[in-house]
Design a protein around this motif. Sequence first.
Motif, PDB file in Angstrom:
ATOM      1  N   ILE A  83      35.112  51.415 102.314  1.00  0.00           N
ATOM      2  CA  ILE A  83      36.497  50.959 102.444  1.00  0.00           C
ATOM      3  C   ILE A  83      36.587  49.463 102.166  1.00  0.00           C
ATOM      4  N   ASP A  84      35.528  48.721 102.502  1.00  0.00           N
ATOM      5  CA  ASP A  84      35.566  47.279 102.203  1.00  0.00           C
ATOM      6  C   ASP A  84      35.667  47.042 100.698  1.00  0.00           C
ATOM      7  N   ARG A  85      34.861  47.783  99.936  1.00  0.00           N
ATOM      8  CA  ARG A  85      34.886  47.591  98.480  1.00  0.00           C
ATOM      9  C   ARG A  85      36.251  48.013  97.938  1.00  0.00           C
ATOM     10  N   PHE A  86      36.807  49.115  98.479  1.00  0.00           N
ATOM     11  CA  PHE A  86      38.140  49.569  98.045  1.00  0.00           C
ATOM     12  C   PHE A  86      39.162  48.462  98.287  1.00  0.00           C
ATOM     13  N   VAL A 113      43.368  42.189 103.459  1.00  0.00           N
ATOM     14  CA  VAL A 113      42.005  42.742 103.567  1.00  0.00           C
ATOM     15  C   VAL A 113      41.475  42.519 104.983  1.00  0.00           C
ATOM     16  N   ASN A 114      41.666  41.322 105.507  1.00  0.00           N
ATOM     17  CA  ASN A 114      41.192  41.033 106.871  1.00  0.00           C
ATOM     18  C   ASN A 114      41.922  41.891 107.908  1.00  0.00           C
ATOM     19  N   LEU A 115      43.222  42.086 107.697  1.00  0.00           N
ATOM     20  CA  LEU A 115      43.993  42.939 108.619  1.00  0.00           C
ATOM     21  C   LEU A 115      43.436  44.364 108.608  1.00  0.00           C
ATOM     22  N   MET A 116      43.218  44.894 107.408  1.00  0.00           N
ATOM     23  CA  MET A 116      42.701  46.266 107.331  1.00  0.00           C
ATOM     24  C   MET A 116      41.295  46.353 107.942  1.00  0.00           C
ATOM     25  N   GLN A 117      40.490  45.303 107.771  1.00  0.00           N
ATOM     26  CA  GLN A 117      39.150  45.329 108.376  1.00  0.00           C
ATOM     27  C   GLN A 117      39.241  45.319 109.904  1.00  0.00           C
TER      28      GLN A 117
END
Length: 335
Positions: free
Chosen positions: A11-14, A30-34
Motif C-alpha cells: 500500500i505504501d508503494r501504491f 500519503v502520510n494521512l493514509m499511512q
Amino acid sequence: MERVFEEGTTIDRFLLDTAADFPESTGQFVNLMQSIVLAGKMISARVNRAGLSGLLGGTGEVNVQGEFVQLLDEYANNTFKRALEHGGHTCMIVSEEDEAPTLVPERFHSGRYVVTVDPLDGSSNIDVNVTIGTIFGIFARKTPEGTAATLEDALRPGSDLIAAGYIVYGSGTLLVLATDHGVHGFSLDPSVGEFFLSHNAIRVPERSTTYSINEAYREQFGEGTRAYLDRLKDPARKYGSRYIGTLVADFHRNLLKGGVFLYPGTAKSPGGKLRLLYEAFPCAYIVEKAGGAATNGKTRILDIVPKELHDRVPLVIGGKAEVEEATALMSPFPY
Ligand code: P6P
C-alpha cells in the motif's frame, strides 16, 4: 484516471506511485493514509485477540447515537484519533462515537484534511465473531490552513470527498481505498505486518441476484419499498437474500460480487438508521468510483448536504441498474 497495479504492490508503494500523478502533492495525503493504515493494523490485532484480552462486552456507556458502547468501539475510536491527530496532515476528525468533532492541537492547524470515521461498524456482531469494520471519508478542508477547522469543513456535500475507504476485520483484514485512481483492495499479511494489493481496480457488477435488507421491518417500509421487495421475490429473477447486520461487511460483499443493500426509512424513523457523514458518504463515494450508485430512495447520496454531524439517511446502494430500479419504486419518500 483509473489505474491497474501489479499484484503484490504494497500500500505504501501504491500511495507513493499515485501521489506522483499529482505534481502539487505535498505528501500530506500519503502520510494521512499511512496513519490510517497503522490504526487499521492496531485495531485488526485487537479484534483478532478480543476474546483473549478482555476486550469483549460493553463499557456501560451510551454514545451520541444512543447505542451501548462496546469496549472495542472505544479502543477503535481512541486508536484512530491518536493515529491522526498528531500527524500534521489532519485538522479535524468527525467520529460516530463523539458528539463533537476532535480538533487537533494548534501546532497541527496546518493539517489539510478532515476525516470522518465510523471506528467500528457492526458493534452488535463484535461478541459473536462476525465481520466488523472501520469506515472513513477524507475531505480537503475549506477553511484556511493554519487556522482551527470549523463545522464548515464537515457540513458539505459528499461530492466534496477526495477519498474514502474501509477496513473489514473478517476471515482476513482487508483495506479498500477509493480515490481518483479507482477502487483498490489491500490484504493484510499479519506475518509481515504489511498490506499488499490483492483487489485491483474493483468494479461493482451492474446487476446481480443478491439483495440485503432487514426484512423484519417490512411492514414499516413505504409501499414502494415493499413493492420492490416483492418484485425481487419473483422466482424468475432468482434473487437471494444476504444480510450480515454489519453495513461495511454487506457492502463489501456486494461491491465484489454485486448486489443491492437497502436500509430504508420507516414511518417511525424516516431518516433510517445509517449515518450520512461517516457511513453513507464513504460507501457512496466508493461505489460510484467502482461504477455503482447510491441514493436515499430519491436523490443521489453524494448530493446531500448534512445539516448536523450525526444526520441519518436512508440508503440504497450497489449496482447501478438495481439502485435505479429500487429508487424508482421507493415511495412515499422518505421511506
Ligand atoms: P439492524 C450496525 O449496528 C449498523 O449500524 C450497520 O452496520 C448495520 O447495517 C445496521 O446497523 C443493522 O441494523 O436494524 O438491521 O440491526
